[in-house]
Design a protein around this motif. Structure first.
Motif, PDB file in Angstrom:
ATOM      1  N   ILE A 151     121.675  54.004  35.161  1.00 33.07           N
ATOM      2  CA  ILE A 151     120.608  54.828  35.747  1.00 33.07           C
ATOM      3  C   ILE A 151     119.731  53.968  36.647  1.00 33.07           C
ATOM      4  O   ILE A 151     119.478  54.274  37.796  1.00 33.07           O
ATOM      5  N   LYS A 152     119.270  52.875  36.102  1.00 29.08           N
ATOM      6  CA  LYS A 152     118.379  52.006  36.852  1.00 29.08           C
ATOM      7  C   LYS A 152     118.560  50.601  36.323  1.00 29.08           C
ATOM      8  O   LYS A 152     118.482  50.367  35.129  1.00 29.08           O
ATOM      9  N   ARG A 153     118.824  49.664  37.203  1.00 29.01           N
ATOM     10  CA  ARG A 153     119.051  48.286  36.784  1.00 29.01           C
ATOM     11  C   ARG A 153     117.723  47.676  36.390  1.00 29.01           C
ATOM     12  O   ARG A 153     116.901  47.372  37.245  1.00 29.01           O
ATOM     13  N   PHE A 242     100.816  58.649  29.369  1.00 25.37           N
ATOM     14  CA  PHE A 242     101.695  57.517  29.054  1.00 25.37           C
ATOM     15  C   PHE A 242     101.648  56.506  30.204  1.00 25.37           C
ATOM     16  O   PHE A 242     101.638  55.302  29.993  1.00 25.37           O
ATOM     17  N   GLN A 243     101.634  57.013  31.426  1.00 23.84           N
ATOM     18  CA  GLN A 243     101.685  56.122  32.589  1.00 23.84           C
ATOM     19  C   GLN A 243     101.244  56.894  33.832  1.00 23.84           C
ATOM     20  O   GLN A 243     101.546  58.080  33.959  1.00 23.84           O
ATOM     21  N   CYS A 244     100.520  56.235  34.715  1.00 26.03           N
ATOM     22  CA  CYS A 244     100.215  56.878  36.001  1.00 26.03           C
ATOM     23  C   CYS A 244     100.458  55.857  37.108  1.00 26.03           C
ATOM     24  O   CYS A 244     100.413  54.647  36.877  1.00 26.03           O
ATOM     25  N   SER A 313     110.008  66.804  36.172  1.00 21.26           N
ATOM     26  CA  SER A 313     110.127  66.050  34.922  1.00 21.26           C
ATOM     27  C   SER A 313     111.262  65.030  34.984  1.00 21.26           C
ATOM     28  O   SER A 313     112.138  65.118  35.841  1.00 21.26           O
ATOM     29  N   LYS A 314     111.258  64.085  34.038  1.00 21.84           N
ATOM     30  CA  LYS A 314     112.384  63.180  33.823  1.00 21.84           C
ATOM     31  C   LYS A 314     113.177  63.689  32.631  1.00 21.84           C
ATOM     32  O   LYS A 314     112.558  63.813  31.557  1.00 21.84           O
ATOM     33  N   PRO A 315     114.468  63.912  32.663  1.00 23.72           N
ATOM     34  CA  PRO A 315     115.279  63.980  33.868  1.00 23.72           C
ATOM     35  C   PRO A 315     115.051  65.294  34.602  1.00 23.72           C
ATOM     36  O   PRO A 315     114.483  66.198  33.984  1.00 23.72           O
ATOM     37  N   THR A 318     113.230  60.043  37.637  1.00 29.63           N
ATOM     38  CA  THR A 318     112.917  58.907  36.776  1.00 29.63           C
ATOM     39  C   THR A 318     111.428  58.692  36.943  1.00 29.63           C
ATOM     40  O   THR A 318     110.794  59.333  37.786  1.00 29.63           O
ATOM     41  N   MET A 319     110.829  57.824  36.154  1.00 30.99           N
ATOM     42  CA  MET A 319     109.379  57.691  36.204  1.00 30.99           C
ATOM     43  C   MET A 319     108.930  56.915  37.440  1.00 30.99           C
ATOM     44  O   MET A 319     108.026  57.336  38.152  1.00 30.99           O
ATOM     45  N   GLU A 320     109.576  55.794  37.699  1.00 27.21           N
ATOM     46  CA  GLU A 320     109.294  55.050  38.926  1.00 27.21           C
ATOM     47  C   GLU A 320     110.091  55.677  40.075  1.00 27.21           C
ATOM     48  O   GLU A 320     111.097  56.330  39.849  1.00 27.21           O
ATOM     49  N   ALA A 321     109.640  55.428  41.288  1.00 24.25           N
ATOM     50  CA  ALA A 321     110.304  56.062  42.439  1.00 24.25           C
ATOM     51  C   ALA A 321     111.485  55.235  42.954  1.00 24.25           C
ATOM     52  O   ALA A 321     112.316  55.738  43.690  1.00 24.25           O
TER      53      ALA A 321
HETATM   54  P1  XMP Z   1     112.203  54.893  34.820  1.00 24.80           P
HETATM   55  O1  XMP Z   1     111.733  54.770  36.239  1.00 24.80           O
HETATM   56  O2  XMP Z   1     113.499  54.204  34.566  1.00 24.80           O
HETATM   57  O3  XMP Z   1     111.117  54.129  33.958  1.00 24.80           O
HETATM   58  O4  XMP Z   1     112.206  56.306  34.328  1.00 24.80           O
HETATM   59  C1  XMP Z   1     111.064  54.163  32.560  1.00 24.80           C
HETATM   60  C2  XMP Z   1     109.996  53.191  32.125  1.00 24.80           C
HETATM   61  O5  XMP Z   1     110.441  51.845  32.373  1.00 24.80           O
HETATM   62  C3  XMP Z   1     109.575  51.202  33.295  1.00 24.80           C
HETATM   63  N1  XMP Z   1     110.438  50.439  34.201  1.00 24.80           N
HETATM   64  C4  XMP Z   1     110.710  49.143  34.062  1.00 24.80           C
HETATM   65  N2  XMP Z   1     110.275  48.243  33.163  1.00 24.80           N
HETATM   66  N3  XMP Z   1     111.562  46.568  34.221  1.00 24.80           N
HETATM   67  C5  XMP Z   1     110.692  46.948  33.262  1.00 24.80           C
HETATM   68  O6  XMP Z   1     110.282  46.112  32.458  1.00 24.80           O
HETATM   69  C6  XMP Z   1     112.046  47.406  35.166  1.00 24.80           C
HETATM   70  O7  XMP Z   1     112.828  47.034  36.026  1.00 24.80           O
HETATM   71  C7  XMP Z   1     111.589  48.761  35.069  1.00 24.80           C
HETATM   72  N4  XMP Z   1     111.848  49.867  35.795  1.00 24.80           N
HETATM   73  C8  XMP Z   1     111.139  50.880  35.235  1.00 24.80           C
HETATM   74  C9  XMP Z   1     108.804  52.294  33.992  1.00 24.80           C
HETATM   75  O8  XMP Z   1     107.558  51.826  34.475  1.00 24.80           O
HETATM   76  C10 XMP Z   1     108.698  53.334  32.896  1.00 24.80           C
HETATM   77  O9  XMP Z   1     107.642  53.046  32.003  1.00 24.80           O
END
Ligand code: XMP
Length: 322
Positions: A151-153, A242-244, A313-315, A318-321
């Protein structure tokens, strides 16, 4: 690759966990030296406390100033740990990170550039100069899950991708939190004596503000998203989300300023309700809050003509862009 057993926050005995992990770290490192990077997030802060409990001054803790952290973050974090008796050295690596990210548009390549600069260039050097053979880091189970699922590295996951850190970077990695999710880490951090500003700290990604600039990253764009982040966090911190976050878009849109056409910047705000970051829904902010936030961003962040609020929403978001 061994399957990781999840340790659930609600049944976790934090004192036992701390004792066990400190003993494991001490046994692995022996009479050697280990190093770790502290970002001030709850994961790296918890690892710093476990490592210092296990190794004392044989754990060298560094704050890598990559130029993509939030306002005043390096000094604030160093001061918090100083109060806890933990010495943290700031390493200025801003130029290295900006050079590595220069011109990169693709999200995964951008993450990879941050990863390589962090682990190979900056940490590789520190390991050599400190004589350390081990790196302690705060990888958690969600990082592993999302990376393995493609999903995200996450920038801190190696073994599960078949990368041997010893071969790739010249040192071994110890991951004491890898069976926990964020809620478990927060409990451990509190039990380890960290202040609430740390154990309840909002998550912040490894690639930092680079994850919140769509398209290529420059010091100028980081300055814009840093300012927007500061306004967003100060106005939404009390909402219990949780996060903004604030995101700087790549595309410009037509706006007007002082009676003139202004092809200006777009900032997207995201604010999430979530338990463990695996699923998340946008926080239902009132119109008044959104209005005030938009007005402050337009006033305080130069060049912005559009402010939007994400309602997906996620999914599938994702939370970050990035
Ligand atoms: P995503 O964008 O994957 O984010 O839905 C889920 C949570 O993980 C955080 N996030 C990271 N944390 N390294 C980290 O330590 C990363 O590369 C990374 N990418 C996303 C994100 O802020 C959210 O809380």
């Amino acid at each position: 690759m061994a399957t990781l057993t999840e340790l659930k926050a609600d049944t976790l005995n934090t004192q036992e966990f701390i004792k066990e992990k400190a003993a494991e770290i001490a046994a692995t490192v022996g009479d050697g030296v280990a190093i770790n990077a502290l970002s001030g997030g709850v994961d790296s802060s918890a690892v710093t406390m476990l490592g210092h409990k296990a190794l004392g001054s044989r754990l060298k803790t560094y704050f890598i100033d990559n130029g993509i952290m939030r306002e005043n973050e390096p000094q604030q974090i160093v001061d918090i740990f100083k109060n806890l008796g933990v010495k943290v050295e700031i390493i200025d690596a801003k130029d290295k990170f900006f050079a590595a990210m220069k011109g990169i548009e693709d999200p995964e390549q951008k993450r990879e550039a941050v990863t390589q600069t962090f682990y190979k260039d900056v940490f590789g050097e520190l390991v050599k100069s400190s004589g350390a053979k081990y790196l302690l880091q705060g990888t958690i189970l969600t990082d592993v899950d999302e990376t393995v699922a493609g999903i995200k590295r996450q920038h801190n996951v190696f073994e599960q991708l078949g990368i041997d850190p010893q071969e790739a970077f010249g040192y071994k990695i110890i991951e004491p939190l890898v069976q926990l999710r964020k809620d478990g880490v927060r409990k451990v951090a509190a039990a380890a004596g960290l202040p609430e500003s740390i154990f309840n700290r909002m998550p912040f990604p490894g690639p930092a503000l680079a994850a919140r600039v769509i398209g290529d990253v420059t010091p100028e764009k980081i300055a814009i998203v840093r300012k927007a982040t500061s306004v967003t966090e100060s106005m939404l911190a009390s909402r219990g989300a949780f996060q903004c976050m604030a995101i700087l878009h790549k595309d410009r849109v037509t706006g007007m300023r002082d009676g003139q056409r202004d092809f200006g910047l777009q900032i997207e705000i995201r604010c999430w309700d979530s338990v463990d970051a695996r699923r998340a829904t946008p926080t239902q902010l009132s119109w008044d809050v959104l209005n005030d936030l938009s007005a402050r961003i337009i006033k305080d962040v130069p060049g912005v003509v559009s402010v939007t609020y994400n309602i997906a929403s996620k999914p599938p978001s994702t939370m970050e862009a990035v």
